[in-house]
Design a protein around this motif. Structure first.
Motif, mmCIF file in Angstrom:
data_model
loop_
_atom_site.group_PDB
_atom_site.id
_atom_site.type_symbol
_atom_site.label_atom_id
_atom_site.label_comp_id
_atom_site.label_asym_id
_atom_site.label_seq_id
_atom_site.Cartn_x
_atom_site.Cartn_y
_atom_site.Cartn_z
ATOM 1 N N ARG A 8 100.276 78.792 31.250
ATOM 2 C CA ARG A 8 99.939 77.758 32.242
ATOM 3 C C ARG A 8 99.841 76.388 31.580
ATOM 4 O O ARG A 8 100.338 75.395 32.119
ATOM 5 C CB ARG A 8 98.622 78.092 32.943
ATOM 6 N N ALA A 9 99.221 76.325 30.410
ATOM 7 C CA ALA A 9 99.062 75.044 29.723
ATOM 8 C C ALA A 9 100.413 74.466 29.305
ATOM 9 O O ALA A 9 100.690 73.282 29.542
ATOM 10 C CB ALA A 9 98.152 75.207 28.507
ATOM 11 N N PHE A 10 101.257 75.290 28.706
ATOM 12 C CA PHE A 10 102.552 74.775 28.265
ATOM 13 C C PHE A 10 103.463 74.452 29.440
ATOM 14 O O PHE A 10 104.233 73.488 29.381
ATOM 15 C CB PHE A 10 103.218 75.740 27.283
ATOM 16 N N MET A 11 103.385 75.217 30.519
ATOM 17 C CA MET A 11 104.176 74.884 31.714
ATOM 18 C C MET A 11 103.695 73.562 32.306
ATOM 19 O O MET A 11 104.490 72.742 32.739
ATOM 20 C CB MET A 11 104.118 76.009 32.748
ATOM 21 N N ALA A 12 102.379 73.352 32.316
ATOM 22 C CA ALA A 12 101.845 72.092 32.837
ATOM 23 C C ALA A 12 102.323 70.920 31.981
ATOM 24 O O ALA A 12 102.690 69.862 32.505
ATOM 25 C CB ALA A 12 100.317 72.141 32.874
ATOM 26 N N LEU A 13 102.356 71.109 30.676
ATOM 27 C CA LEU A 13 102.753 70.034 29.771
ATOM 28 C C LEU A 13 104.264 69.855 29.673
ATOM 29 O O LEU A 13 104.738 68.890 29.057
ATOM 30 C CB LEU A 13 102.154 70.273 28.382
ATOM 31 N N ALA A 14 105.020 70.751 30.301
ATOM 32 C CA ALA A 14 106.475 70.646 30.264
ATOM 33 C C ALA A 14 106.978 69.473 31.112
ATOM 34 O O ALA A 14 108.084 68.984 30.904
ATOM 35 C CB ALA A 14 107.116 71.949 30.749
ATOM 36 N N GLN A 51 96.441 69.021 40.203
ATOM 37 C CA GLN A 51 96.098 70.419 40.490
ATOM 38 C C GLN A 51 96.726 71.357 39.468
ATOM 39 O O GLN A 51 96.097 72.324 39.029
ATOM 40 C CB GLN A 51 96.538 70.803 41.902
ATOM 41 N N VAL A 52 97.960 71.083 39.078
ATOM 42 C CA VAL A 52 98.627 71.910 38.059
ATOM 43 C C VAL A 52 97.869 71.805 36.736
ATOM 44 O O VAL A 52 97.623 72.815 36.063
ATOM 45 C CB VAL A 52 100.110 71.492 37.882
ATOM 46 N N LEU A 53 97.476 70.592 36.362
ATOM 47 C CA LEU A 53 96.716 70.397 35.128
ATOM 48 C C LEU A 53 95.356 71.085 35.203
ATOM 49 O O LEU A 53 94.886 71.657 34.223
ATOM 50 C CB LEU A 53 96.553 68.905 34.831
#
Length: 123
Positions: A8-14, A51-53
């Motif tokens: 979730r963290a890496f997808m958010a930071l993508a 919200q994603v973050l």
């Protein structure tokens, strides 16, 4: 750090918009309006990015009278950094070993070249 949280963290930071928001929040808390300023997107889109973050555990929101500031969770970033660092340290160790091997090879080659140079100088 558990795999799902990492994902979730890496997808958010993508996403570059979310990375820019994290960069802005690293300087201090901000409202949705403040986070929206540099982007040509709607406040609704900014809210979705937040919200994603939040879902990734990278930011939190609080209520301050009428304001709802967004806060960066530094501990969450530290956990990501720690996860990355374990692999960086392994890679650096391998590079140091390779440097030592290559350095040993260079010094061995220099030792072999010295007698050949001396023979040429004697001629």
């Amino acid at each position: 750090m558990e795999e799902e949280a990492l994902d979730r963290a890496f997808m958010a930071l993508a996403d570059p918009v979310r990375r820019a928001m994290v960069a802005r929040l690293s300087r201090g808390d901000a409202t949705v309006n403040e986070l929206a300023e540099p982007f040509a997107i709607t406040k609704q889109a900014v809210s979705k990015h937040i919200q994603v973050l939040e879902h990734a555990g990278l930011v939190t929101r609080s209520r301050d009278a009428q304001r709802r500031p967004v806060h960066l969770d530094a501990a969450a970033l530290e956990r990501l950094t720690a996860w990355i660092d374990q692999y960086r340290l392994i890679a650096e160790s391998r590079f140091r070993q390779l440097d030592q091997l290559l350095g040993a090879g260079d010094s061995h080659q220099q030792q072999e070249d010295k007698p050949a140079k001396k023979k040429e100088e004697l001629k």
